[in-house]
Design an enzyme around this catalytic site. Structure first.
Site, PDB file in Angstrom:
ATOM      1  N   GLY A  59      -7.210  -7.593  -8.390  1.00  0.00           N
ATOM      2  CA  GLY A  59      -7.236  -6.196  -7.978  1.00  0.00           C
ATOM      3  C   GLY A  59      -6.040  -5.351  -8.380  1.00  0.00           C
ATOM      4  N   GLU A 102       0.778  -5.739  -5.277  1.00  0.00           N
ATOM      5  CA  GLU A 102      -0.539  -5.924  -4.641  1.00  0.00           C
ATOM      6  C   GLU A 102      -1.364  -4.648  -4.749  1.00  0.00           C
ATOM      7  OE1 GLU A 102      -2.779  -7.621  -3.474  1.00  0.00           O
ATOM      8  OE2 GLU A 102      -2.154  -9.256  -2.164  1.00  0.00           O
ATOM      9  N   ASP A 103      -2.681  -4.784  -4.639  1.00  0.00           N
ATOM     10  CA  ASP A 103      -3.529  -3.597  -4.607  1.00  0.00           C
ATOM     11  C   ASP A 103      -3.564  -2.999  -3.205  1.00  0.00           C
ATOM     12  OD1 ASP A 103      -4.950  -5.764  -3.570  1.00  0.00           O
ATOM     13  OD2 ASP A 103      -6.739  -5.463  -4.785  1.00  0.00           O
ATOM     14  N   ARG A 153     -14.496  -2.377 -10.057  1.00  0.00           N
ATOM     15  CA  ARG A 153     -13.048  -2.403 -10.333  1.00  0.00           C
ATOM     16  C   ARG A 153     -12.655  -1.355 -11.373  1.00  0.00           C
ATOM     17  NH1 ARG A 153     -10.712  -7.029  -8.039  1.00  0.00           N
ATOM     18  NH2 ARG A 153     -11.978  -8.896  -8.057  1.00  0.00           N
ATOM     19  N   ASP A 195      -4.091  -5.416   3.966  1.00  0.00           N
ATOM     20  CA  ASP A 195      -5.016  -5.177   5.074  1.00  0.00           C
ATOM     21  C   ASP A 195      -4.547  -5.985   6.288  1.00  0.00           C
ATOM     22  OD1 ASP A 195      -7.227  -4.589   6.623  1.00  0.00           O
ATOM     23  OD2 ASP A 195      -8.627  -5.812   5.485  1.00  0.00           O
ATOM     24  N   ASP A 239     -12.457  -4.229  -5.660  1.00  0.00           N
ATOM     25  CA  ASP A 239     -13.842  -4.603  -5.928  1.00  0.00           C
ATOM     26  C   ASP A 239     -14.680  -4.736  -4.676  1.00  0.00           C
ATOM     27  OD1 ASP A 239     -12.479  -7.066  -5.097  1.00  0.00           O
ATOM     28  OD2 ASP A 239     -14.372  -8.038  -5.620  1.00  0.00           O
ATOM     29  N   PHE A 254     -13.426   0.342   4.005  1.00  0.00           N
ATOM     30  CA  PHE A 254     -13.481  -0.502   2.812  1.00  0.00           C
ATOM     31  C   PHE A 254     -13.485   0.401   1.582  1.00  0.00           C
ATOM     32  CE2 PHE A 254     -15.097  -3.339  -0.410  1.00  0.00           C
ATOM     33  CZ  PHE A 254     -14.374  -4.492  -0.130  1.00  0.00           C
TER      34      PHE A 254
HETATM   35  P1  IMP Z   1      -5.258  -9.148   3.467  1.00  0.00           P
HETATM   36  O1  IMP Z   1      -4.846 -10.576   3.235  1.00  0.00           O
HETATM   37  O2  IMP Z   1      -6.232  -9.024   4.613  1.00  0.00           O
HETATM   38  O3  IMP Z   1      -4.086  -8.205   3.636  1.00  0.00           O
HETATM   39  O4  IMP Z   1      -6.127  -8.659   2.263  1.00  0.00           O
HETATM   40  C1  IMP Z   1      -5.711  -8.667   1.005  1.00  0.00           C
HETATM   41  C2  IMP Z   1      -6.865  -8.693   0.033  1.00  0.00           C
HETATM   42  O5  IMP Z   1      -8.137  -8.370   0.604  1.00  0.00           O
HETATM   43  C3  IMP Z   1      -6.614  -7.640  -1.007  1.00  0.00           C
HETATM   44  O6  IMP Z   1      -5.784  -8.124  -2.033  1.00  0.00           O
HETATM   45  C4  IMP Z   1      -8.015  -7.310  -1.458  1.00  0.00           C
HETATM   46  O7  IMP Z   1      -8.421  -8.194  -2.485  1.00  0.00           O
HETATM   47  C5  IMP Z   1      -8.886  -7.529  -0.243  1.00  0.00           C
HETATM   48  N1  IMP Z   1      -9.176  -6.250   0.436  1.00  0.00           N
HETATM   49  C6  IMP Z   1      -8.712  -5.829   1.634  1.00  0.00           C
HETATM   50  N2  IMP Z   1      -9.192  -4.608   1.933  1.00  0.00           N
HETATM   51  C7  IMP Z   1      -9.965  -4.238   0.889  1.00  0.00           C
HETATM   52  C8  IMP Z   1     -10.747  -3.048   0.609  1.00  0.00           C
HETATM   53  O8  IMP Z   1     -10.809  -2.064   1.369  1.00  0.00           O
HETATM   54  N3  IMP Z   1     -11.396  -3.048  -0.576  1.00  0.00           N
HETATM   55  C9  IMP Z   1     -11.362  -4.084  -1.461  1.00  0.00           C
HETATM   56  N4  IMP Z   1     -10.648  -5.205  -1.238  1.00  0.00           N
HETATM   57  C10 IMP Z   1      -9.959  -5.282  -0.068  1.00  0.00           C
HETATM   58 MG    MG Z   2     -10.776  -8.604  -3.672  1.00  0.00          MG
END
Ligand code: IMP
Ligand code: MG
Length: 178
Positions: free
Chosen positions: A47, A101-102, A167, A105, A161, A154
């Protein structure tokens, strides 16, 4: 099958992204130019690629690049588990590391990756994320460079993605169920 979704108007336009990415790069240049050392930029696949490459075009500090790939699984009531699919191959000991990072969350992936990179004894480690969804946070993570703070929706596009699709969209959209 993955449920269908629909997307509407851009939530963050390509122009807004371009401007903000440039601003972030200027800040990073300001912070790291005085070190006189190369910056190890670690890009999280897949991402963050679009964001990271655009950011890198504006960096004037010398950089070394590597990639890693991880995914997080958060089982019911667990603290979550991160799987590393691809590790870095470039030595980063004694260097300044910037993890790109993208989106952050829950914070599970970023905090796990920061800890993982710290175990390689870098001189410093900082986190740069295009998006921050603070409402989703399950563990605290310090994000040193944030592009946009967004609500708990989301989003997709510009690297993000939905089941590997979308993407390539140049802007960021909110995904809504049909
Ligand atoms: P975390 O570990 O919950 O902080 O999430 C990290 C990963 O979850 C990111 O690198 C994304 O790949 C995916 N992710 C979290 N939120 C979104 C979203 O709104 N859209 C797409 N991918 C997401
Ligand atoms: Mg992802």
């Amino acid at each position: 099958m993955t449920p269908a979704i629909k997307i509407g108007e851009p939530f963050i336009t390509a122009d807004a992204i371009r401007l903000r990415v440039k601003e972030m790069a200027l800040q990073i240049n300001q912070d790291y130019t005085p070190t006189g050392r190369a910056l190890s930029v670690i890009i999280v696949l897949k991402g963050a690629c679009f964001f990271a490459i655009d950011l890198l075009r504006h960096l004037t500090v010398s950089t070394r690049l590597d990639f890693l790939q991880a995914s997080s699984y958060s089982g019911m009531g667990s603290t979550g588990e991160v799987h590393l699919h691809k590790d870095i191959t470039m030595p980063i000991a004694g260097t300044d590391v910037l993890l790109v990072e993208d989106i952050v969350d829950t914070g599970l992936t970023a905090s796990w990756l920061l800890q993982h990179l710290s175990s390689h004894s870098p001189a410093s480690v900082r986190l740069c994320s295009l998006l921050d969804k603070p409402r989703g946070r399950r563990i605290p993570v310090k994000i040193d460079y944030v592009g946009f703070v967004i609500p708990d929706e989301f989003v997709l596009g510009y690297g993000l993605d939905y089941d590997e699709a979308y993407r390539n969209l140049p802007a960021i959209y909110v995904a809504k169920p049909y």
